[in-house]
Design a protein around this motif. Structure first.
Motif, mmCIF file in Angstrom:
data_model
loop_
_atom_site.group_PDB
_atom_site.id
_atom_site.type_symbol
_atom_site.label_atom_id
_atom_site.label_comp_id
_atom_site.label_asym_id
_atom_site.label_seq_id
_atom_site.Cartn_x
_atom_site.Cartn_y
_atom_site.Cartn_z
ATOM 1 N N GLN B 46 0.935 -1.305 -0.009
ATOM 2 C CA GLN B 46 -0.106 0.146 -0.099
ATOM 3 C C GLN B 46 0.891 1.132 0.106
ATOM 4 O OE1 GLN B 46 -3.289 -0.367 0.170
ATOM 5 N NE2 GLN B 46 -4.056 -1.977 1.704
ATOM 6 N N GLY B 47 0.455 2.013 -0.911
ATOM 7 C CA GLY B 47 1.253 3.446 -0.802
ATOM 8 C C GLY B 47 2.672 3.258 -1.109
ATOM 9 N N GLU B 48 3.174 2.247 -1.846
ATOM 10 C CA GLU B 48 4.594 2.099 -2.037
ATOM 11 C C GLU B 48 4.722 2.480 -3.683
ATOM 12 O OE1 GLU B 48 8.103 -1.140 -1.974
ATOM 13 O OE2 GLU B 48 6.296 -1.928 -2.579
ATOM 14 N N PRO B 49 5.702 3.267 -4.053
ATOM 15 C CA PRO B 49 6.027 3.759 -5.233
ATOM 16 C C PRO B 49 7.255 2.880 -5.895
ATOM 17 C CG PRO B 49 7.423 5.293 -3.793
ATOM 18 C CD PRO B 49 6.655 3.964 -2.934
ATOM 19 N N ILE B 50 7.142 2.479 -6.983
ATOM 20 C CA ILE B 50 7.955 1.400 -7.652
ATOM 21 C C ILE B 50 8.357 1.834 -9.125
ATOM 22 C CG2 ILE B 50 8.096 -1.031 -8.695
ATOM 23 C CD1 ILE B 50 7.536 -1.683 -5.937
ATOM 24 N N ASP B 193 5.438 14.932 -5.401
ATOM 25 C CA ASP B 193 4.364 15.922 -4.267
ATOM 26 C C ASP B 193 3.082 15.089 -4.514
ATOM 27 O OD1 ASP B 193 6.337 17.399 -4.076
ATOM 28 O OD2 ASP B 193 5.491 19.111 -5.430
ATOM 29 N N LEU B 194 2.567 14.512 -5.531
ATOM 30 C CA LEU B 194 1.151 14.038 -5.472
ATOM 31 C C LEU B 194 1.283 12.610 -4.974
ATOM 32 C CD1 LEU B 194 -0.278 14.824 -9.287
ATOM 33 C CD2 LEU B 194 -1.058 15.603 -6.905
ATOM 34 N N TRP B 195 2.337 11.881 -5.176
ATOM 35 C CA TRP B 195 2.442 10.881 -4.274
ATOM 36 C C TRP B 195 2.453 10.822 -2.718
ATOM 37 C CZ3 TRP B 195 6.705 9.055 -1.766
ATOM 38 C CH2 TRP B 195 6.576 7.770 -0.854
ATOM 39 N N GLN B 196 3.025 11.883 -2.471
ATOM 40 C CA GLN B 196 3.231 12.160 -1.072
ATOM 41 C C GLN B 196 1.997 12.589 -0.425
ATOM 42 O OE1 GLN B 196 5.865 12.752 0.893
ATOM 43 N NE2 GLN B 196 7.805 12.325 -0.033
ATOM 44 N N SER B 197 1.207 13.334 -1.124
ATOM 45 C CA SER B 197 -0.010 13.711 -0.383
ATOM 46 C C SER B 197 -1.291 12.998 -0.815
ATOM 47 C CB SER B 197 -0.445 15.218 -1.075
ATOM 48 O OG SER B 197 -0.721 15.236 -2.623
ATOM 49 N N LEU B 214 14.595 8.818 -8.485
ATOM 50 C CA LEU B 214 14.014 9.761 -7.799
ATOM 51 C C LEU B 214 12.754 9.424 -7.498
ATOM 52 C CD1 LEU B 214 13.856 12.694 -7.054
ATOM 53 C CD2 LEU B 214 12.259 13.238 -8.858
ATOM 54 N N LEU B 215 11.817 8.481 -8.129
ATOM 55 C CA LEU B 215 10.344 8.121 -7.696
ATOM 56 C C LEU B 215 10.207 6.994 -7.511
ATOM 57 C CD1 LEU B 215 8.897 10.216 -10.827
ATOM 58 C CD2 LEU B 215 8.696 10.717 -8.383
#
Lengths: 250, 264
Positions: B46-50, B193-197, B214-215
């Motif tokens: 959940q909420g993880e960026p790959i 930013d969008l992923w963070q919020s 970076l992402l």
């Protein structure tokens, strides 16, 4: 507003140029078969009330046919353009039938449908139908698969894709087809009316010709030309309303 | 942050946002069969960026299509939020390279497209879409058409369309590759930013090493045809714009570059 003014000026200039050219040719060949534009226009104005019922019936035939042909052609063209299976059957059929000159069926249609509106409507809609179906099929085929995938990923059903993607993306091509077919429709209308029945501007022209009344004949020709211009403008008007997003061709 | 609240409000069985188990995908055309993906397993929290990186034709796009429910795996299972994927899912967003914007719809209608497909009343849909346009900073262009927007703004619009759907899985296929270098960097920050919020799980397919570092909290390296996972690099330090300037960032980029060069 400025664009509209430019358009009107353009039309006026073009009309003057055509009338001048016409007058010049008329003077040079000096033959009663090509009267001066002044004579023809005077006759057009004088006979307008008499022609009005003919104009009305011709217009009715052409509009009904264009609407029927365009709707049927668009729906079928988009469907076979989007379905590989139907295209396998539909495309060859289309390309065999498309080049057949439909106008040669006038005698057959007269025998089957009589002399009223029916043969004209059937023939013109068929001609329009084939032009539209070929265009719509090509338009449907050229839709980017990525665009469809994006919209499908939002949960779109086939009907949603048709409504939001396929139909709107084909609209500009459909309008181009319509504009081209407006000219064809008037030509086919003339041929049908001049052969079958005793109504319509086509009949009016040929009838005057038979009486060697060239001024009246040209009054009819002016009426037919004006019908063409009017149709073209109506199509442009509708297109501007329905396709505000596309870059304008002119 | 909202990641934790989401986890406590949901049953624990849904810890994995995306789960691929021994997935393979075979394309059949009349001429030949192509094995696009071969025995791939991956779990995204959940909420993880790959970030996924690899040569062209390594099945990255196919992978996104599988997760988005646009394709079915030939073998193996794909599940999202603990449920097997059978078709497109409301809160999964897929952003392709050309953004999938409809040229015949205004910016606002494009942003509201997902909602209107889901039969949300027009008024509510427009309100939510407007809010999403505000988040990505293009609310002033609501009545424009996509062709009137710059590449970066189109990308923002594609993001807004996903935001309006309250997306929890964001799938992106080289979303920034058509942009110039500066706009690209700016949009990378927007994505961050969008992923963070919003704290959605995110899979970003990219060709850019810097973008991946970076992402992606984890960076998945894929092998070319058939697509398999070659290695996964942990990148736990990501998450801020400043990371771009750090020594670790550069070190990791270099490492990744060496791995990729080793492929050739």
């Amino acid at each position: 507003m400025k664009a509209r003014l430019q358009r009107v000026i353009g039309y006026l200039t073009a009309t003057v140029a055509v009338l001048l050219g016409w007058a010049a040719i008329s003077l040079i060949i000096d033959n009663p078969a090509l009267p001066l534009p002044t004579t023809a226009v005077q006759q057009f104005i004088a006979l307008f009330p008499e022609m009005l019922p003919h104009i009305g019936i011709s217009f009715y035939r052409i509009v009904i046919s264009m609407v029927l042909g365009t709707i049927a052609g668009t729906i079928l063209g988009l469907i076979i353009g989007r379905s590989t299976k139907l295209d396998a059957v539909g495309a060859p059929l289309l390309y065999v039938l498309y080049p057949v000159p439909k106008i040669v069926f006038v005698p057959v249609l007269m025998v089957l449908l009589g002399l009223g509106n029916a043969p004209a409507i059937v023939l013109i809609s068929t001609v329009i139908f084939f032009q539209t179906v070929v265009t719509a099929r090509a338009a449907a085929k050229s839709i980017s698969p990525d665009l469809v995938a994006s919209v499908r990923s939002l949960g779109a059903s086939k009907l949603d894709v048709a409504r939001h993607v396929v139909f709107p993306s084909a609209l500009p091509s459909i309008f181009t087809a319509l504009r081209i077919s407006a000219g064809t429709a008037v030509a086919v209308l003339f041929v049908v009316e001049s052969i079958a029945g005793n109504t319509g501007v086509g009949f009016y022209i040929v009838n005057a010709w038979g009486r060697i009344d060239y001024a009246t004949m040209f009054a009819g020709i002016i009426a037919m030309a004006l019908m063409g211009v009017f149709l073209y403008e109506v199509i442009n008007f509708v297109e501007n309303r329905l396709v505000p997003w596309a870059p304008k061709p002119e | 942050m909202s990641i934790t609240t989401k986890q406590t409000s949901r049953p624990t069985k849904c810890r994995a946002a995306i789960e691929l188990h021994d997935v393979s995908l075979c394309y059949k055309t009349a001429q030949k069969e192509t094995l696009a993906i071969d025995g791939l397993s991956l779990m995204v929290e959940q909420g993880e960026p790959i970030a996924i990186i690899g040569a062209s034709g390594c099945g990255k796009t196919s992978l996104l299509n599988l997760i988005a429910g646009l394709r079915k795996p030939t073998t193996g299972t794909v599940s999202v939020k603990g449920e097997s994927v059978v078709g497109p899912r409301k809160q999964t967003s897929l952003i392709l390279q050309d953004y999938g914007l409809l040229p015949w719809k205004t910016v606002l209608d494009n942003a509201a497209l997902g909602l209107s497909i889901q039969k949300i009343p027009r008024k509510t849909a427009r309100k939510k879409a407007m809010e999403a346009l505000r988040v990505v900073g293009i609310e002033d262009f609501a009545t424009s058409y996509p062709r009137e927007l710059s590449g970066g703004m189109r990308q923002r619009l594609a993001m807004a369309r996903a935001m309006a759907l309250e997306t929890d899985i964001m799938l992106m296929d080289e979303p920034l590759s058509a942009l110039d270098a500066l706009t690209r960097e700016e949009l990378q920050n927007v994505l961050l930013d969008l992923w963070q919020s919003e704290s959605y799980a995110q899979i970003l397919v990219t060709h850019s090493i810097e973008e991946a570092v970076l992402l992606g909290r984890r960076i998945v390296l894929m092998t070319p045809r058939p697509g398999k996972i070659r290695t996964i690099i942990d990148n736990p330090e990501m998450g801020t714009r400043e990371y771009r300037q750090s020594a670790i960032f550069h070190e990791r980029c270099t490492h990744l570059r060496e791995l990729l060069l080793g492929d050739k």
